[in-house]
Each structure stands twice: as structure tokens, then as C-alpha cells.
Scaffold this motif. Structure first.
Motif, short mmCIF file in Angstrom:
data_model
loop_
_atom_site.label_atom_id
_atom_site.label_comp_id
_atom_site.label_asym_id
_atom_site.label_seq_id
_atom_site.Cartn_x
_atom_site.Cartn_y
_atom_site.Cartn_z
N GLU A 102 0.84 -1.20 0.00
CA GLU A 102 0.00 0.00 0.00
C GLU A 102 0.87 1.25 0.00
O GLU A 102 0.55 2.26 -0.65
CB GLU A 102 -0.93 -0.01 1.22
N ALA A 103 2.00 1.19 0.73
CA ALA A 103 2.93 2.33 0.74
C ALA A 103 3.55 2.52 -0.65
O ALA A 103 3.65 3.64 -1.16
CB ALA A 103 4.01 2.10 1.78
N PHE A 104 3.94 1.40 -1.27
CA PHE A 104 4.56 1.48 -2.61
C PHE A 104 3.62 2.14 -3.61
O PHE A 104 4.04 2.91 -4.47
CB PHE A 104 4.93 0.07 -3.08
N LYS A 105 2.34 1.86 -3.49
CA LYS A 105 1.36 2.43 -4.42
C LYS A 105 1.33 3.96 -4.34
O LYS A 105 0.95 4.62 -5.31
CB LYS A 105 -0.03 1.84 -4.14
N THR A 106 1.75 4.51 -3.21
CA THR A 106 1.72 5.98 -3.06
C THR A 106 3.02 6.64 -3.54
O THR A 106 3.08 7.87 -3.62
CB THR A 106 1.50 6.37 -1.59
N TYR A 107 4.04 5.83 -3.84
CA TYR A 107 5.31 6.42 -4.25
C TYR A 107 5.17 7.09 -5.61
O TYR A 107 4.39 6.64 -6.48
CB TYR A 107 6.42 5.37 -4.30
N ASP A 108 5.96 8.14 -5.82
CA ASP A 108 5.87 8.94 -7.04
C ASP A 108 7.08 8.72 -7.95
O ASP A 108 8.16 8.29 -7.49
CB ASP A 108 5.81 10.43 -6.67
N ILE A 109 6.88 9.06 -9.23
CA ILE A 109 8.01 9.09 -10.16
C ILE A 109 9.02 10.09 -9.61
O ILE A 109 8.68 11.21 -9.26
CB ILE A 109 7.55 9.53 -11.57
N GLY A 110 10.26 9.69 -9.53
CA GLY A 110 11.31 10.54 -8.98
C GLY A 110 11.73 10.16 -7.58
O GLY A 110 12.83 10.54 -7.13
N ASP A 111 10.88 9.43 -6.85
CA ASP A 111 11.27 8.96 -5.51
C ASP A 111 12.47 8.02 -5.62
O ASP A 111 12.61 7.27 -6.59
CB ASP A 111 10.11 8.22 -4.83
N ILE A 112 13.30 8.05 -4.60
CA ILE A 112 14.47 7.17 -4.56
C ILE A 112 14.18 6.03 -3.58
O ILE A 112 13.78 6.27 -2.43
CB ILE A 112 15.73 7.94 -4.15
N VAL A 113 14.37 4.81 -4.06
CA VAL A 113 14.02 3.63 -3.26
C VAL A 113 15.17 2.64 -3.22
O VAL A 113 16.03 2.62 -4.10
CB VAL A 113 12.76 2.92 -3.82
N GLY A 114 15.16 1.83 -2.18
CA GLY A 114 16.03 0.67 -2.09
C GLY A 114 15.20 -0.58 -2.36
O GLY A 114 14.08 -0.70 -1.85
N ILE A 115 15.74 -1.49 -3.16
CA ILE A 115 15.02 -2.71 -3.54
C ILE A 115 15.86 -3.92 -3.15
O ILE A 115 17.03 -4.03 -3.52
CB ILE A 115 14.77 -2.77 -5.06
N GLU A 116 15.25 -4.82 -2.39
CA GLU A 116 15.87 -6.11 -2.15
C GLU A 116 15.00 -7.17 -2.82
O GLU A 116 13.77 -7.12 -2.73
CB GLU A 116 15.98 -6.39 -0.65
N GLY A 117 15.63 -8.11 -3.52
CA GLY A 117 14.83 -9.11 -4.20
C GLY A 117 15.67 -10.10 -4.98
O GLY A 117 16.91 -10.06 -4.95
N VAL A 118 14.99 -10.98 -5.70
CA VAL A 118 15.64 -12.08 -6.43
C VAL A 118 15.65 -11.75 -7.92
O VAL A 118 14.65 -11.31 -8.48
CB VAL A 118 14.89 -13.40 -6.17
N VAL A 119 16.78 -12.02 -8.54
CA VAL A 119 16.92 -11.78 -9.98
C VAL A 119 16.19 -12.89 -10.74
O VAL A 119 16.37 -14.07 -10.46
CB VAL A 119 18.41 -11.74 -10.37
N PHE A 120 15.35 -12.49 -11.71
CA PHE A 120 14.62 -13.49 -12.50
C PHE A 120 14.30 -12.89 -13.86
O PHE A 120 14.60 -11.72 -14.16
CB PHE A 120 13.36 -13.94 -11.77
N LYS A 121 13.64 -13.67 -14.70
CA LYS A 121 13.23 -13.21 -16.01
C LYS A 121 11.72 -13.39 -16.12
O LYS A 121 11.19 -14.47 -15.82
CB LYS A 121 13.95 -14.00 -17.11
#
Length: 494
Positions: A102-121
Motif C-alpha cells: 500500500e505504501a509502494f502504491k503511493t510512491y511517485d516518479i522521482g522517488d528514490i528507493v532501495g530494492i531487495e529481491g531475487v533476480v529473474f526473467k
């Protein structure tokens, strides 16, 4: 679906208010992004794409600016941009949790974020990161424009270079290339046993070039001082002191007009080598430019403004006399006097000043008729003594000096001499320059008594060279204006 379309002017203030409102809500909930002090970044976007086979299935963390965002119910996509480029991120509600989604849905273009996750295709074959955590690191309170690159008012791009770098990846690439060019120049000179030194930026006497300085006042010493227009005279003092090969690459400042080729502050390389002459400097210049170009671009043939410039083959050499004769048919060796030269200038509509002598008029003809023809690399040699106050006279013809300028794409790229080391001759040249100043030439040199004293102690035969680094970078990045290769060019206040 959200995107980075620029908002109409009437909506902009409302959008800015909304962003500030989002920040206030975050702060009220104890989630102020500006209190975060660090984030562990293990990889960049280029690693994810280039090393996919190694990283597939592994958990990594990246950070960057949100450039696109597509909301699709319980799963969404966004692209984040870091220094290396962009990478797609797949964000699922069941992957990061209900509250985080729900927080992610409020983020705007231009916001700076940190992403942790798994690489996939993805099923469509796009290399991505499946997020397990999305953390807002900095809230953007301004709206990124979509068409920043297309603005006809390029001044806006230069004034707000930070936006230019965010929106236009090719601009960032120019400055990565600039850094590489400067590094390779240093490697080249270091390998030749040149010593990199630093000399003063504040001078009591401006010298080493024909240019107007910026002037200021030192309060503690109650002394007028000038910001340097050249590196030359201090570097020559070091040759007198026993350093046989020295160079400096630094900012110089000239209180002159602005153009696509001129900025009041620019980067200049100057080097001095004892026991060589201007032919040695020609060889060094050609090898340096060819080697650096090959190292940075992988080829010594470059395209500038649609024309292939061949830096691979030997550079052409012409004396200034021969160049003027080639492009005008006029042989200045047959011009008998200063008055005859002035008459010739009047006939050919070449602008000159009243005090000009024959040598200065020859140079005026060169600028009027020759420069525009010098597309491929060309050394113009043997300049008149009147326009070369720091160069050694040619023993075979003392009216001319052992000096050359390198021209490419109609522009001067380098200036070099067999350096004048005769203190008596140097004093006479300075005195002539002082007479020009008294006649109103604000660019003429002043007498530098300490430099003359240094020469009296003895300076060995020396070759000296200056290269305009910004113009070289313009050539190697196919940039039309010097402002395109300066991160923060000088701009007039609005």
C-alpha cells in the motif's frame, strides 16, 4: 498506470502540494525517509543485466530513482534508475506484505528507493528483480519533466543539470567519457615520467596568455590579485628549479565572452619538458591525442558533426606563411613593410587594429581565410614574433617563432612553443606587450619581474604545450557546444 508526463502549469502547484502532503503523512506515521542515513547496495542495474546467468535466483539489493510505475492490482512493475542505467522491478503484494505494498502504491516518479529481491526473467523475457522489500529512501518533492531533452531553451538544461542527468542518459554518458579521457591523459603523461604539480590560482600578475583576467582583492594583505588565465609562468619556474618534466591540468579563468567554444572557466592542460623543442611537442601532442582517443573510444577515427576526423594518420604540418599563401595566394614574405601589410588588409577587407605590425596582420589573414578550412588535424607552425611573446625566435628567421597551434574541425586545440629562455629577449617582449596595454589592449601581458629573475638563473632549452581539455572532449563526444561537456557552465543570472 502512472507515468512521467509533465503536468499542465495550472496543475503543477497542486501536484507539489500532494507530494508534500505524502511526506507529511510519512513523517506523522514515523516513516520519515529523510531520517534514513544509509542503505546497503550490493549490485547496480548493469550487473543485473550483464551478469544475469550468474545472478539468476540470487537475492541482491539495488537502489535508485523510480522512473516508471505501473499499478496492476496485487502486482505492479516499476523501473528504477541508478548510475549505470535502469532495471525493471516486479512488486507483488504477497511478496513485500500488505502494508509495504500500500505504501509502494503511493510512491511517485522521482522517488528514490532501495530494492531487495531475487533476480529473474519475466514471462516476456525481461530481466527483472522480484522484490522482497521496497524501502523509500528519499521523497521527491518536484515533478520530473518528460520532455526535458526536447526543450528548445537549452539554457534550462544547463542551469538545472541535475534534471538533465536524471532524464537524459546520454548526457550522463558524456561525463563518464570526460572522466575517462582525463584519466587516460594522466596515464599517458605519467608513463612519460612527467610530474603532476599544482600551482597558484591567485596571481599578483596575470600572465602566460593574451586574455583579460578576473580581478579581486585580498583583504588581509590589502592587495589586488587576479585569478589565473594560464598555468605557464609558474610551471616554467619549476623547470628553472630542476624539474625536467612537469604538467598541470586545472581550471583557468578568462574574463571574456561566451560562445559554443568559450566558457569563462575551462580546463587547461599545460606541460613543460626540458631539453626538447616544438618538434618534440608536436610528436607528444599527436601521440597523446591518438593514444587517448584509441583507449577511450577503441578507434582513432572519430565522427564529429557528421564528418570523419582521422586521428590515426600523421597530422599535416604547415607554416602560417604557407597556410595563408595556400588559401589566399598571398605570400607575406614578399610584403615589404608594416604599411604594405596594412594596405593589403584594407584591400581584402581584413579587420586590423591601428597598432598592428606585419606579423599581427599575417595572423589576421590566417584567422580570416585559413581557419575555416582546417578540418583534419593540422599543425600551423612558425607564428610571428609579435603574437608570440613567450616563444623562442627561429634562428633562421627571427621575425618568426618556434611555435605551433593544432587545429581540428576549424578550432584550435593546442598551442606550443620552443620556450623563450633568453631573459633579455623576454624583457623586450614584455615591454612591447606593456606598450600594447598602454594603447588600450587589455589582453596584453604585463611585465613579471619575478619570472624574469627566474630566467636569469637559467632555464634549459624547453618545449611547452597547452591543450584545451574541454575542446578535446567536445571532439571525442561529438558535442557541438562547450556547455555540453561542462557539468555546470557559466550562465547569466535570470
Amino acid at each position: 498506470m502512472e507515468n512521467n508526463l509533465i503536468a499542465p502549469v495550472e496543475d503543477l502547484n497542486e501536484l507539489l502540494k500532494i507530494r508534500r502532503g505524502k511526506l507529511s503523512d510519512l513523517q506523522a506515521a514515523g516513516n520519515d525517509p529523510f531520517q534514513i542515513t544509509k542503505y546497503e547496495v550490493t549490485h547496480h542495474s548493469i550487473n543485473v543485466t550483464d551478469d544475469f546467468e550468474v545472478l539468476e535466483g540470487q537475492s541482491i539489493s539495488v537502489a535508485g530513482r523510480i522512473m516508471t510505475k505501473r499499478l496492476m492490482g496485487k502486482a505492479s512493475f516499476c523501473h528504477i534508475q541508478d548510475r549505470e542505467g535502469q532495471v525493471q522491478v516486479y512488486v507483488r503484494k504477497d511478496g513485500i506484505g500488505d502494508a509495504a505494498y500500500e505504501a509502494f502504491k503511493t510512491y511517485d516518479i522521482g522517488d528514490i528507493v532501495g530494492i531487495e529481491g531475487v533476480v529473474f526473467k519475466t514471462q516476456k523475457g525481461e530481466i527483472s528483480i522480484k522484490a522482497s522489500e521496497v524501502l523509500l529512501l528519499s521523497k521527491s518533492l518536484q515533478v520530473l519533466p518528460e520532455k526535458f531533452h526536447g526543450l528548445k531553451d537549452t539554457d534550462t538544461r544547463y542551469r538545472q543539470r541535475y534534471i538533465d542527468l536524471i532524464v537524459n542518459p546520454e548526457v550522463k554518458e558524456t561525463f563518464f567519457k570526460r572522466s575517462s579521457i582525463i584519466k587516460e591523459i594522466r596515464y599517458f603523461l605519467d608513463d612519460m615520467n612527467f610530474l603532476e604539480v599544482e600551482t597558484p590560482v591567485l596571481h599578483t600578475i596575470p600572465g602566460g596568455a593574451a586574455a583579460r583576467p578576473f580581478n579581486t582583492h585580498h583583504n588581509a594583505l590589502d592587495m589586488d590579485i587576479h585569478i589565473r588565465i594560464s598555468l605557464e609562468l609558474h610551471l616554467k619556474r619549476l623547470i628553472v628549479g630542476g624539474f625536467e618534466r612537469v604538467y598541470e591540468m586545472g581550471r583557468v579563468f578568462r574574463n571574456e565572452g561566451l560562445s559554443v567554444r568559450h566558457n569563462p572557466e575551462f580546463t587547461l592542460l599545460e606541460l613543460y619538458q626540458a631539453y626538447t623543442d616544438y618538434y618534440g611537442m608536436m610528436e607528444l601532442t599527436e601521440n597523446l591525442i591518438r593514444t587517448v582517443t584509441q583507449k577511450v573510444l577503441g578507434t582513432a577515427k572519430v565522427v564529429y558533426d557528421g564528418i570523419e576526423i582521422d586521428l590515426e594518420k600523421p597530422f599535416e604540418k604547415l607554416t602560417m606563411l604557407d597556410a595563408v599563401k595556400k588559401y589566399t595566394g598571398i605570400d607575406f614574405e614578399e610584403v615589404a613593410s608594416d604599411e604594405a601589410a596594412k594596405k593589403l588588409a584594407k584591400e581584402k577587407n581584413v579587420h586590423i587594429e591601428k597598432h598592428f605590425k606585419k606579423g599581427e596582420i599575417l595572423n589576421a589573414f590566417f584567422e580570416a581565410f585559413v581557419e575555416e578550412n582546417l578540418i583534419q588535424p593540422t599543425f600551423i607552425m612558425d607564428h610571428p614574433v609579435e603574437i608570440s611573446p613567450l616563444a623562442k625566435r627561429k634562428p633562421s628567421n627571427p621575425a618568426y617563432t618556434e611555435r605551433f597551434e593544432l587545429f581540428i574541425t576549424k578550432r584550435e586545440f593546442a598551442n606550443a612553443f620552443s620556450e623563450l629562455n633568453d631573459p633579455i629577449d623576454q624583457r623586450g617582449r614584455f615591454e612591447y606587450q606593456e606598450s600594447l596595454r598602454e594603447a588600450g589592449d587589455e589582453e596584453a601581458n604585463k611585465i613579471d619581474e619575478d619570472f624574469l629573475t627566474a630566467l636569469e638563473y637559467g632555464m634549459p632549452p624547453t618545449g611547452g604545450l597547452g591543450i584545451g581539455i574541454d575542446r578535446l572532449i567536445m571532439l571525442l563526444t561529438d558535442s557541438y557546444s562547450i556547455r555540453d561537456v561542462l557539468l555546470f557552465p557559466t550562465m547569466k543570472n535570470k
